[in-house]
Scaffold this active site. Structure first.
Site, short mmCIF file in Angstrom:
data_model
loop_
_atom_site.label_atom_id
_atom_site.label_comp_id
_atom_site.label_asym_id
_atom_site.label_seq_id
_atom_site.Cartn_x
_atom_site.Cartn_y
_atom_site.Cartn_z
N CYS A 43 0.75 -1.36 0.16
CA CYS A 43 -0.06 0.03 0.04
C CYS A 43 0.74 1.47 0.01
O CYS A 43 0.65 2.38 -0.83
CB CYS A 43 -0.90 0.09 1.01
SG CYS A 43 -2.12 1.49 1.20
N CYS A 48 -1.52 1.75 -2.92
CA CYS A 48 -2.58 2.77 -2.87
C CYS A 48 -2.25 4.25 -2.92
O CYS A 48 -2.61 4.98 -3.15
CB CYS A 48 -3.30 2.41 -1.54
SG CYS A 48 -3.66 0.88 -1.10
N GLU A 182 -7.83 1.68 -13.00
CA GLU A 182 -7.12 3.13 -12.42
C GLU A 182 -6.00 3.62 -13.14
O GLU A 182 -5.99 4.55 -13.56
CB GLU A 182 -6.78 2.79 -10.98
CG GLU A 182 -8.02 2.57 -10.07
CD GLU A 182 -7.62 2.09 -8.79
OE1 GLU A 182 -8.62 2.24 -7.76
OE2 GLU A 182 -6.61 1.48 -8.47
N HIS A 435 -28.26 20.93 -0.19
CA HIS A 435 -28.51 21.30 -1.59
C HIS A 435 -27.63 22.59 -1.62
O HIS A 435 -27.51 23.47 -0.72
CB HIS A 435 -29.75 21.74 -1.65
CG HIS A 435 -30.13 22.33 -3.08
ND1 HIS A 435 -30.20 21.38 -4.24
CD2 HIS A 435 -30.52 23.49 -3.49
CE1 HIS A 435 -30.54 21.94 -5.10
NE2 HIS A 435 -30.67 23.30 -4.85
#
Length: 452
Positions: A43, A48, A182, A435
């Site tokens: 990772c 990652c 990816e 919103h």
């Protein structure tokens, strides 16, 4: 019998480091840890973290384009791969040192070398030195898998992508999973001409069909040349690059071919033969819910167990192991309802059951919407966002949530809290919208689009 260590951890990735730190720093165990490569594991060093930084870098061309459309004067831009790579390597060095300091602070003894098992309570370092341990934890992770085809040595894997001398002009990514997809998006965003070959019918197998179709369409619209139902037969070195001969009869030349066709657990030559540790059909170490193998003193966490190959899962497994064995707090990590994100462009966030899996389980209602988000609709871009909830007709619980949108990974993390708590569709409906946001659509979908 007196042991040299209470715990010896083989592997300095996320799971092993967490287990060692908690066992030593919180529960007072005497812990040794061996790592033959760089501390931090897949990772931090080759997964990652560097990948996400590349995702950020690859997104700026779109940001520049949108800025111009919004009225900003943006001059000529150029991506300097060497400058980025230099900074990336510096950051990985910093993170590796942070991992080391974390272990040292917790009182863990670090051995910068390979370790293998001698028996149920002994490990041997590459130097020949041996140590005894009451408990042994295997956290050796996994590695990329490249099929045995002619010319396979011409290809690279995700491990090498962070250290390229220069960016290719033409790249082929082989595979259809999240790593392949990816990197196809990353390279495309950095200005590389990208093709993606996948032998299956659609990329991102295992995710909700509607969501992965939405991602594939967006990738193709952005310039990634996706060929499903296509695999490689062989690779050949040419004067101009690498010739890729595919099963569809095509022969195309690329400057770089990257394989991302799955990962294999790192169990070879660990000394497991004859110890009684069960190895599964896919090469994984078989463990119970407490990460214990068939040999009582030997445990395993992370990708080497093949349960859910995600860094946060390995961390939680490692922590649970330490609490169970050294903290007298029997803890088993719950592998159900683990959220995940695919950092394509746009991102895919997912938790729970896909529509396909849910309808095999029970009667469901499907709530879904697709729309043009305000930010890009304003400047005439055709981008579309998709959001989807899978709801049990019997209990009204939300069984799954799937989001395809910019920052979907951030949204799914928050949705995961509600779904883990057993939220119903009516709980979502009672939640007032924020919103104007994209995520407000999650609480404003009132009527199902399908009842199955």
């Amino acid at each position: 019998m007196a042991f040299d260590y209470d715990l010896f951890v083989i592997g300095g990735g996320s799971g092993g480091v967490r287990a060692a730190r908690i066992a030593s720093g919180e529960w007072g165990a005497k812990v040794g840890l061996a790592e033959e490569s760089r501390m931090g594991g897949t990772c931090v060093i080759r997964g990652c973290v560097p990948k996400k930084l590349m995702v950020f870098a690859s997104g700026f061309p779109g940001i520049f384009e949108e800025a111009r459309a919004y009225g900003w004067e943006v001059g000529a831009t150029r991506f300097d791969w060497t400058a980025f790579r230099t900074r990336l390597e510096s950051e990985l060095n910093r993170l590796e040192e942070a991992y080391r300091n974390t272990l040292k602070t917790a009182g863990v003894t670090i051995h910068d070398t390979r370790a293998t098992l001698v028996d149920a309570h002994r490990v041997r370092l590459a130097s020949g030195e041996e140590f005894s341990a009451k408990h042994i934890l295997i956290a050796t992770g996994g590695r990329p898998f490249v099929p045995d085809i002619p010319g396979a040595e011409l290809a690279v894997t995700s491990n090498e992508m962070f250290h390229l001398e220069s960016l290719p002009k033409r790249a082929l990514v082989v595979g259809g999973g999240y790593i392949a997809s990816e990197f196809a998006c990353i390279l495309n965003g950095m200005g590389v001409e990208v093709s993606q070959y996948y032998r299956g019918a659609q990329i991102l197998r295992g995710f909700d069909d509607e969501a992965r179709g939405h991602v594939a369409n967006a990738m193709q619209a952005s310039g990634v040349d996706i060929h499903c139902g296509t695999d490689l037969m062989r690779l050949e070195k040419t004067e101009g690059g690498i010739r890729a001969v595919a099963t569809d009869g095509s022969e195309r030349e690329f400057d770089l071919v990257m394989y991302a066709t799955g990962r294999r657990p790192n169990v070879e030559n660990l000394g497991l033969d004859g110890l009684g540790v069960e190895i599964g059909r896919k090469g994984q170490i078989v463990v119970d819910r407490f990460s214990q193998t068939a040999v009582p003193s030997i445990f395993a966490v992370g990708d080497v167990t093949g349960r859910i190959n995600l860094t946060p899962v390995a961390i939680r497994e490692g922590h649970a192991f330490a609490d169970t064995v050294f903290g007298s707090k029997p803890t088993a990590f719950d592998h159900e309802l683990v959220a995940s994100a695919v950092f394509t462009q746009p991102e895919l966030g997912s938790i729970g059951l896909s529509e396909e899996a849910a309808r095999e389980q029970e009667p469901i209602e499907v709530y879904a919407t697709a729309f043009r988000p305000m930010k890009t609709a304003f400047i005439g871009k055709p981008d579309r966002v998709m959001m989807k909830l899978i709801v049990s007709k019997a209990t009204r619980k939300v069984l799954g949530c799937h989001i395809v949108a910019p920052e979907a990974g951030e949204m799914i993390q928050l949705a995961a809290i509600a779904i883990r708590m057993g939220a119903t569709k009516e709980d979502f409906d009672r939640t007032c919208a924020v919103h104007p946001t994209m995520s407000e659509e999650l609480v404003t979908m009132r009527k199902p689009v399908r009842t199955i």
